[in-house]
Design a protein around this motif. Structure first.
Motif, PDB file in Angstrom:
ATOM      1  N   ILE A   5       8.800  34.208  -2.477  1.00  0.00           N
ATOM      2  CA  ILE A   5       7.894  33.179  -1.984  1.00  0.00           C
ATOM      3  C   ILE A   5       6.516  33.373  -2.600  1.00  0.00           C
ATOM      4  CG2 ILE A   5       6.763  32.233   0.059  1.00  0.00           C
ATOM      5  CD1 ILE A   5       9.256  33.141   1.645  1.00  0.00           C
ATOM      6  N   LYS A   7       3.033  32.501  -1.848  1.00  0.00           N
ATOM      7  CA  LYS A   7       2.241  32.036  -0.705  1.00  0.00           C
ATOM      8  C   LYS A   7       0.892  31.538  -1.215  1.00  0.00           C
ATOM      9  CE  LYS A   7       4.482  34.313   2.955  1.00  0.00           C
ATOM     10  NZ  LYS A   7       4.484  34.116   4.360  1.00  0.00           N
ATOM     11  N   THR A  54       6.665  23.675   2.389  1.00  0.00           N
ATOM     12  CA  THR A  54       7.490  24.506   1.519  1.00  0.00           C
ATOM     13  C   THR A  54       8.031  23.649   0.382  1.00  0.00           C
ATOM     14  OG1 THR A  54       8.065  25.919   3.384  1.00  0.00           O
ATOM     15  CG2 THR A  54       9.510  26.020   1.459  1.00  0.00           C
ATOM     16  N   TYR A  55       7.948  24.186  -0.830  1.00  0.00           N
ATOM     17  CA  TYR A  55       8.331  23.459  -2.036  1.00  0.00           C
ATOM     18  C   TYR A  55       9.326  24.255  -2.868  1.00  0.00           C
ATOM     19  CZ  TYR A  55       4.428  20.415  -1.014  1.00  0.00           C
ATOM     20  OH  TYR A  55       3.587  19.520  -0.401  1.00  0.00           O
ATOM     21  N   ASN A  76       9.595  18.636  -2.911  1.00  0.00           N
ATOM     22  CA  ASN A  76      10.342  18.788  -1.661  1.00  0.00           C
ATOM     23  C   ASN A  76      10.759  17.399  -1.189  1.00  0.00           C
ATOM     24  OD1 ASN A  76       8.116  17.674  -0.261  1.00  0.00           O
ATOM     25  ND2 ASN A  76       7.441  19.641   0.543  1.00  0.00           N
ATOM     26  N   GLU A 134      10.246  29.797  -4.065  1.00  0.00           N
ATOM     27  CA  GLU A 134       9.675  28.634  -3.418  1.00  0.00           C
ATOM     28  C   GLU A 134       8.189  28.900  -3.208  1.00  0.00           C
ATOM     29  OE1 GLU A 134      12.442  27.954  -0.035  1.00  0.00           O
ATOM     30  OE2 GLU A 134      11.166  29.282   1.107  1.00  0.00           O
ATOM     31  N   VAL A 136       5.033  28.226  -0.558  1.00  0.00           N
ATOM     32  CA  VAL A 136       4.673  27.865   0.806  1.00  0.00           C
ATOM     33  C   VAL A 136       3.159  27.695   0.840  1.00  0.00           C
ATOM     34  CG1 VAL A 136       4.650  28.568   3.223  1.00  0.00           C
ATOM     35  CG2 VAL A 136       6.647  29.077   1.793  1.00  0.00           C
ATOM     36  N   SER A 138      -0.150  26.829   3.038  1.00  0.00           N
ATOM     37  CA  SER A 138      -0.714  26.757   4.387  1.00  0.00           C
ATOM     38  C   SER A 138      -2.210  26.498   4.265  1.00  0.00           C
ATOM     39  CB  SER A 138      -0.437  28.047   5.168  1.00  0.00           C
ATOM     40  OG  SER A 138      -1.078  29.141   4.545  1.00  0.00           O
TER      41      SER A 138
END
Length: 145
Positions: A5, A7, A54-55, A76, A134, A136, A138
């Motif tokens: 991931i 982030k 999330t992509y 996504n 992926e 993510v 935020s």
């Protein structure tokens, strides 16, 4: 499901740009991302941020950036591949139409050492396989720089 991931946490928005931190846990891959200012939108050609979420990732070859190919394309269920949200090199929002620009350092409305940061990210993803990643995104806006 992806095992790796990337982030991305948005922490600063000036009205001209948004700055985020990015990292891959357990690695030395980290830096900053510059993107257009908010609000978030799923619509193309708005010069605005993409929505938090999330992509999935895939490689994308851009005729306008041949020296940096392949670029990293995010998508996504809400943000289609055709929107062409890419991670690529640059320094200011003038270098993007809504993509994510990576850098090793940042200042207000700018990232620097973009080529170094992008090459490190691209090389790491290539070594493992882009289908195993992926992104993510935020949001925790409001920090001062």
């Amino acid at each position: 499901m992806a095992q790796n991931i990337i982030k991305i946490e948005r922490f600063f928005d000036t009205g001209l740009s948004t700055i985020s931190r990015y990292y891959i846990a357990g690695t030395r891959i980290k830096g900053y991302i510059l993107e257009c200012p908010g609000p978030d939108t799923t619509m193309s050609n708005q010069r605005k941020r993409i929505p938090v979420g999330t992509y999935k990732l895939k490689w994308h070859h851009s005729p306008s950036m041949p020296a940096h190919n392949p670029l990293i394309l995010l998508h996504n269920i809400n943000v289609s591949e055709s929107r062409k949200i890419l991670i690529h090199c640059g320094n200011t929002v003038n270098d993007t139409k809504g993509c994510l620009i990576v850098g090793s350092t940042f200042s207000q409305d700018r990232v620097m050492q973009s080529g170094i940061a992008f090459t490190a990210l691209q090389t790491y993803i290539s070594s493992i396989g882009i289908e195993k990643f992926e992104v993510v995104i935020s949001q925790n806006l409001g920090e001062r720089i």
